[in-house]
Design a protein around this motif. Structure first.
Motif, PDB file in Angstrom:
ATOM      1  N   LEU A 197       0.808  -1.217   0.000  1.00 57.84           N
ATOM      2  CA  LEU A 197       0.000   0.000   0.000  1.00 57.84           C
ATOM      3  C   LEU A 197       0.840   1.266   0.000  1.00 57.84           C
ATOM      4  O   LEU A 197       0.293   2.371  -0.123  1.00 57.84           O
ATOM      5  CB  LEU A 197      -0.963  -0.011   1.193  1.00 57.84           C
ATOM      6  N   SER A 198       2.145   1.122   0.130  1.00 57.23           N
ATOM      7  CA  SER A 198       3.037   2.276   0.020  1.00 57.23           C
ATOM      8  C   SER A 198       3.505   2.501  -1.416  1.00 57.23           C
ATOM      9  O   SER A 198       4.181   3.495  -1.703  1.00 57.23           O
ATOM     10  CB  SER A 198       4.259   2.095   0.930  1.00 57.23           C
ATOM     11  N   LEU A 199       3.167   1.581  -2.294  1.00 60.71           N
ATOM     12  CA  LEU A 199       3.547   1.724  -3.693  1.00 60.71           C
ATOM     13  C   LEU A 199       2.820   2.909  -4.322  1.00 60.71           C
ATOM     14  O   LEU A 199       1.769   3.341  -3.818  1.00 60.71           O
ATOM     15  CB  LEU A 199       3.214   0.441  -4.456  1.00 60.71           C
ATOM     16  N   PRO A 200       3.332   3.456  -5.407  1.00 67.45           N
ATOM     17  CA  PRO A 200       2.632   4.546  -6.095  1.00 67.45           C
ATOM     18  C   PRO A 200       1.194   4.160  -6.413  1.00 67.45           C
ATOM     19  O   PRO A 200       0.889   2.987  -6.669  1.00 67.45           O
ATOM     20  CB  PRO A 200       3.461   4.747  -7.362  1.00 67.45           C
ATOM     21  N   SER A 201       0.308   5.137  -6.379  1.00 66.43           N
ATOM     22  CA  SER A 201      -1.125   4.863  -6.520  1.00 66.43           C
ATOM     23  C   SER A 201      -1.448   4.132  -7.823  1.00 66.43           C
ATOM     24  O   SER A 201      -2.350   3.291  -7.860  1.00 66.43           O
ATOM     25  CB  SER A 201      -1.913   6.168  -6.440  1.00 66.43           C
ATOM     26  N   GLY A 202      -0.715   4.420  -8.893  1.00 66.19           N
ATOM     27  CA  GLY A 202      -0.968   3.743 -10.160  1.00 66.19           C
ATOM     28  C   GLY A 202      -0.685   2.256 -10.083  1.00 66.19           C
ATOM     29  O   GLY A 202      -1.417   1.438 -10.669  1.00 66.19           O
ATOM     30  N   ILE A 203       0.374   1.889  -9.353  1.00 66.01           N
ATOM     31  CA  ILE A 203       0.708   0.476  -9.206  1.00 66.01           C
ATOM     32  C   ILE A 203      -0.324  -0.221  -8.316  1.00 66.01           C
ATOM     33  O   ILE A 203      -0.750  -1.349  -8.595  1.00 66.01           O
ATOM     34  CB  ILE A 203       2.127   0.325  -8.630  1.00 66.01           C
ATOM     35  N   VAL A 204      -0.738   0.460  -7.244  1.00 66.90           N
ATOM     36  CA  VAL A 204      -1.776  -0.116  -6.376  1.00 66.90           C
ATOM     37  C   VAL A 204      -3.043  -0.357  -7.184  1.00 66.90           C
ATOM     38  O   VAL A 204      -3.693  -1.403  -7.049  1.00 66.90           O
ATOM     39  CB  VAL A 204      -2.058   0.810  -5.176  1.00 66.90           C
ATOM     40  N   ARG A 205      -3.363   0.584  -8.074  1.00 67.47           N
ATOM     41  CA  ARG A 205      -4.554   0.433  -8.906  1.00 67.47           C
ATOM     42  C   ARG A 205      -4.448  -0.808  -9.790  1.00 67.47           C
ATOM     43  O   ARG A 205      -5.410  -1.585  -9.914  1.00 67.47           O
ATOM     44  CB  ARG A 205      -4.727   1.689  -9.759  1.00 67.47           C
ATOM     45  N   ARG A 206      -3.287  -1.038 -10.376  1.00 74.11           N
ATOM     46  CA  ARG A 206      -3.100  -2.200 -11.254  1.00 74.11           C
ATOM     47  C   ARG A 206      -3.138  -3.501 -10.456  1.00 74.11           C
ATOM     48  O   ARG A 206      -3.709  -4.499 -10.901  1.00 74.11           O
ATOM     49  CB  ARG A 206      -1.789  -2.080 -12.022  1.00 74.11           C
ATOM     50  N   VAL A 216      -1.593   1.359   7.660  1.00 73.57           N
ATOM     51  CA  VAL A 216      -1.180   1.007   6.300  1.00 73.57           C
ATOM     52  C   VAL A 216      -1.863   1.926   5.300  1.00 73.57           C
ATOM     53  O   VAL A 216      -2.965   2.408   5.525  1.00 73.57           O
ATOM     54  CB  VAL A 216      -1.544  -0.459   5.948  1.00 73.57           C
ATOM     55  N   GLY A 217      -1.181   2.154   4.186  1.00 73.22           N
ATOM     56  CA  GLY A 217      -1.784   2.901   3.096  1.00 73.22           C
ATOM     57  C   GLY A 217      -2.033   4.364   3.406  1.00 73.22           C
ATOM     58  O   GLY A 217      -1.488   4.934   4.358  1.00 73.22           O
ATOM     59  N   ARG A 218      -2.913   4.955   2.588  1.00 78.05           N
ATOM     60  CA  ARG A 218      -3.226   6.375   2.717  1.00 78.05           C
ATOM     61  C   ARG A 218      -4.692   6.613   3.037  1.00 78.05           C
ATOM     62  O   ARG A 218      -5.028   7.533   3.781  1.00 78.05           O
ATOM     63  CB  ARG A 218      -2.865   7.095   1.409  1.00 78.05           C
ATOM     64  N   ILE A 257     -20.165   0.956  -8.031  1.00 80.48           N
ATOM     65  CA  ILE A 257     -21.544   0.689  -7.626  1.00 80.48           C
ATOM     66  C   ILE A 257     -22.202   2.008  -7.248  1.00 80.48           C
ATOM     67  O   ILE A 257     -21.637   2.784  -6.464  1.00 80.48           O
ATOM     68  CB  ILE A 257     -21.608  -0.290  -6.427  1.00 80.48           C
ATOM     69  N   GLU A 258     -23.363   2.260  -7.829  1.00 85.10           N
ATOM     70  CA  GLU A 258     -24.125   3.479  -7.541  1.00 85.10           C
ATOM     71  C   GLU A 258     -23.292   4.738  -7.764  1.00 85.10           C
ATOM     72  O   GLU A 258     -23.415   5.724  -7.040  1.00 85.10           O
ATOM     73  CB  GLU A 258     -24.660   3.441  -6.109  1.00 85.10           C
ATOM     74  N   GLY A 259     -22.425   4.689  -8.743  1.00 84.38           N
ATOM     75  CA  GLY A 259     -21.618   5.854  -9.070  1.00 84.38           C
ATOM     76  C   GLY A 259     -20.378   6.024  -8.227  1.00 84.38           C
ATOM     77  O   GLY A 259     -19.576   6.932  -8.478  1.00 84.38           O
ATOM     78  N   ASN A 260     -20.176   5.176  -7.226  1.00 87.29           N
ATOM     79  CA  ASN A 260     -18.981   5.222  -6.383  1.00 87.29           C
ATOM     80  C   ASN A 260     -17.977   4.179  -6.849  1.00 87.29           C
ATOM     81  O   ASN A 260     -18.364   3.052  -7.173  1.00 87.29           O
ATOM     82  CB  ASN A 260     -19.334   4.957  -4.912  1.00 87.29           C
ATOM     83  N   ILE A 261     -16.718   4.544  -6.852  1.00 86.27           N
ATOM     84  CA  ILE A 261     -15.652   3.625  -7.237  1.00 86.27           C
ATOM     85  C   ILE A 261     -14.912   3.178  -5.988  1.00 86.27           C
ATOM     86  O   ILE A 261     -14.468   4.004  -5.183  1.00 86.27           O
ATOM     87  CB  ILE A 261     -14.681   4.287  -8.233  1.00 86.27           C
ATOM     88  N   LEU A 262     -14.814   1.870  -5.821  1.00 83.68           N
ATOM     89  CA  LEU A 262     -14.131   1.312  -4.658  1.00 83.68           C
ATOM     90  C   LEU A 262     -12.669   1.758  -4.652  1.00 83.68           C
ATOM     91  O   LEU A 262     -11.958   1.637  -5.651  1.00 83.68           O
ATOM     92  CB  LEU A 262     -14.216  -0.211  -4.700  1.00 83.68           C
ATOM     93  N   ASP A 263     -12.239   2.297  -3.536  1.00 78.40           N
ATOM     94  CA  ASP A 263     -10.860   2.735  -3.386  1.00 78.40           C
ATOM     95  C   ASP A 263      -9.920   1.563  -3.685  1.00 78.40           C
ATOM     96  O   ASP A 263     -10.120   0.459  -3.163  1.00 78.40           O
ATOM     97  CB  ASP A 263     -10.646   3.229  -1.956  1.00 78.40           C
ATOM     98  N   PRO A 264      -8.888   1.771  -4.521  1.00 79.36           N
ATOM     99  CA  PRO A 264      -8.005   0.642  -4.878  1.00 79.36           C
ATOM    100  C   PRO A 264      -7.287   0.024  -3.685  1.00 79.36           C
ATOM    101  O   PRO A 264      -7.022  -1.185  -3.684  1.00 79.36           O
ATOM    102  CB  PRO A 264      -7.019   1.259  -5.880  1.00 79.36           C
ATOM    103  N   GLU A 265      -6.975   0.813  -2.664  1.00 83.27           N
ATOM    104  CA  GLU A 265      -6.361   0.227  -1.468  1.00 83.27           C
ATOM    105  C   GLU A 265      -7.333  -0.722  -0.781  1.00 83.27           C
ATOM    106  O   GLU A 265      -6.953  -1.818  -0.355  1.00 83.27           O
ATOM    107  CB  GLU A 265      -5.933   1.327  -0.496  1.00 83.27           C
ATOM    108  N   MET A 266      -8.593  -0.309  -0.672  1.00 79.99           N
ATOM    109  CA  MET A 266      -9.604  -1.176  -0.071  1.00 79.99           C
ATOM    110  C   MET A 266      -9.788  -2.437  -0.914  1.00 79.99           C
ATOM    111  O   MET A 266      -9.921  -3.551  -0.384  1.00 79.99           O
ATOM    112  CB  MET A 266     -10.944  -0.443   0.036  1.00 79.99           C
TER     113      MET A 266
END
Length: 347
Positions: free
Chosen positions: A17-26, A325-327, A34-43
């Motif tokens: 979770l300390s990796l750059p956000s783009g890598i966490v996303r991948r 952990v994470g942000r 769901i319902e217009g909300n995007i699940l946080d990639p860390e979650m």
């Protein structure tokens, strides 16, 4: 060996979770919307890792589930610095009742306090499972935190938890000065089931039925209604940490058969909300309890209570434990701690 494994889990999560956000996303995979909300990639990544760890907490025998919850909380909570942590046993309605006092660094001799009640579906959770959360709130808000280790169901069903919480709160408010606490600046708070108990306590204390009235409520994705199931219970019934099997177990274990599910001591959304102190209610976008927390915030507002309601749109139930952990978790809890700090900063 267990400590080594827990440490390895924590360091692995911290590294991922300390990796750059783009890598966490991948790593997390395809975005979940769901319902217009995007699940946080860390979650999303935490949920993916959870699937490979084995049986979920609610699928194990209760003693094993309780141990697993503590282990999971330590993995995402870390070992946060704190000035001091001390335990004290008092006489409770069902026997000795343990309180834990968190004193942040560089604190005045007498300070505001948060009386904190842990979550866990009234079945799980203890002082250890929420240790990191309490440390975080104490340090970030600059307050003493007093946590209570109340009795759990099914061994001790409703209203045992309410009785324990009230006994502990009464002790703290009656002995505040001797505990280094400003008696005029005591807040109450909790997460999930603890949010339920904090809401009940605030209502009772405001009516002078127990202790002294609190100056603030901090309610983190509170469970406030056993009588009505709102749409989010179905929308997020599986796949987002808190699931239907867990909530079904809570409903089968905590309220005794035949109890009135609209009793405000059980479902605080049906209580008298007038005159309650300013309140910060935070809900999570991907949480089965989202809608009832949202509704409670609105009912508080309609009752004339000063409410700050924050929905963290991409987060899941239990994000408040993820302060190590994470942000995303630390940032959301940082906002809650800032609200607490502002509320108790002046008498």
């Amino acid at each position: 060996m267990t400590a080594v494994v827990d440490s390895a889990k924590r360091h692995t999560l911290q590294a991922l979770l300390s990796l750059p956000s783009g890598i966490v996303r991948r790593l997390a995979g395809r975005p979940v919307e769901i319902e217009g909300n995007i699940l946080d990639p860390e979650m999303q990544l935490v949920l993916t890792l959870r699937k490979i760890e084995g049986a979920a907490i609610e699928e194990r025998p209760i003693p094993g589930g309780r141990r697993a919850l503590v282990d999971a909380a330590k993995a995402v909570g870390g070992d946060l610095p704190i000035g001091a942590v001390t335990d004290l046993d008092i006489d409770g309605p069902g026997g000795p009742l343990r309180l834990r006092f968190y004193t942040p660094r560089n604190l005045a001799a007498v300070s505001p306090a948060l009386f904190f009640i842990h979550g866990g579906g009234f079945i799980y959770g203890d002082l250890e499972s929420h240790d990191a959360m309490c440390r975080f709130l104490a340090e970030r808000a600059g307050v003493r935190v007093v946590a209570v280790n109340y009795r759990l169901a099914p061994e001790s069903p409703f209203p045992a938890a309410v009785d324990d919480v009230e006994a502990a709160y009464s002790f703290v408010t009656a002995n505040a000065t001797g505990l280094g606490i400003d008696p005029d600046r005591i807040a109450v708070g909790g997460d999930s089931a603890g949010g339920n108990l904090a809401a009940v306590l605030a209502q009772r204390a405001t009516r002078a039925q127990v202790g002294a009235p609190p100056v603030f409520q901090l309610l983190i994705y509170p469970a406030v209604d056993f009588a009505v199931k709102r749409p989010s219970r179905t929308t997020f019934a599986t796949g987002f940490f808190l699931n239907k099997r867990f909530t079904d177990l809570t409903e089968a274990s905590y309220p005794p058969a035949g109890v009135d599910l609209t009793d405000p001591l059980l479902s605080p959304i049906y209580g008298d909300l007038t005159g309650l102190p300013p309140t910060y209610v935070v809900t999570a976008g991907f949480d089965p309890l989202r809608d009832e927390g949202d509704d409670y915030a609105e009912k508080l507002r309609q009752a004339g209570v000063a409410v700050q309601h924050v929905r963290e749109p991409g987060l899941i139930h239990s994000f408040a434990n993820m302060v190590g952990v994470g942000r995303s978790g630390p940032e959301a809890m940082g906002r809650a701690a800032a609200a607490l700090r502002r509320a108790v900063s002046t008498p």
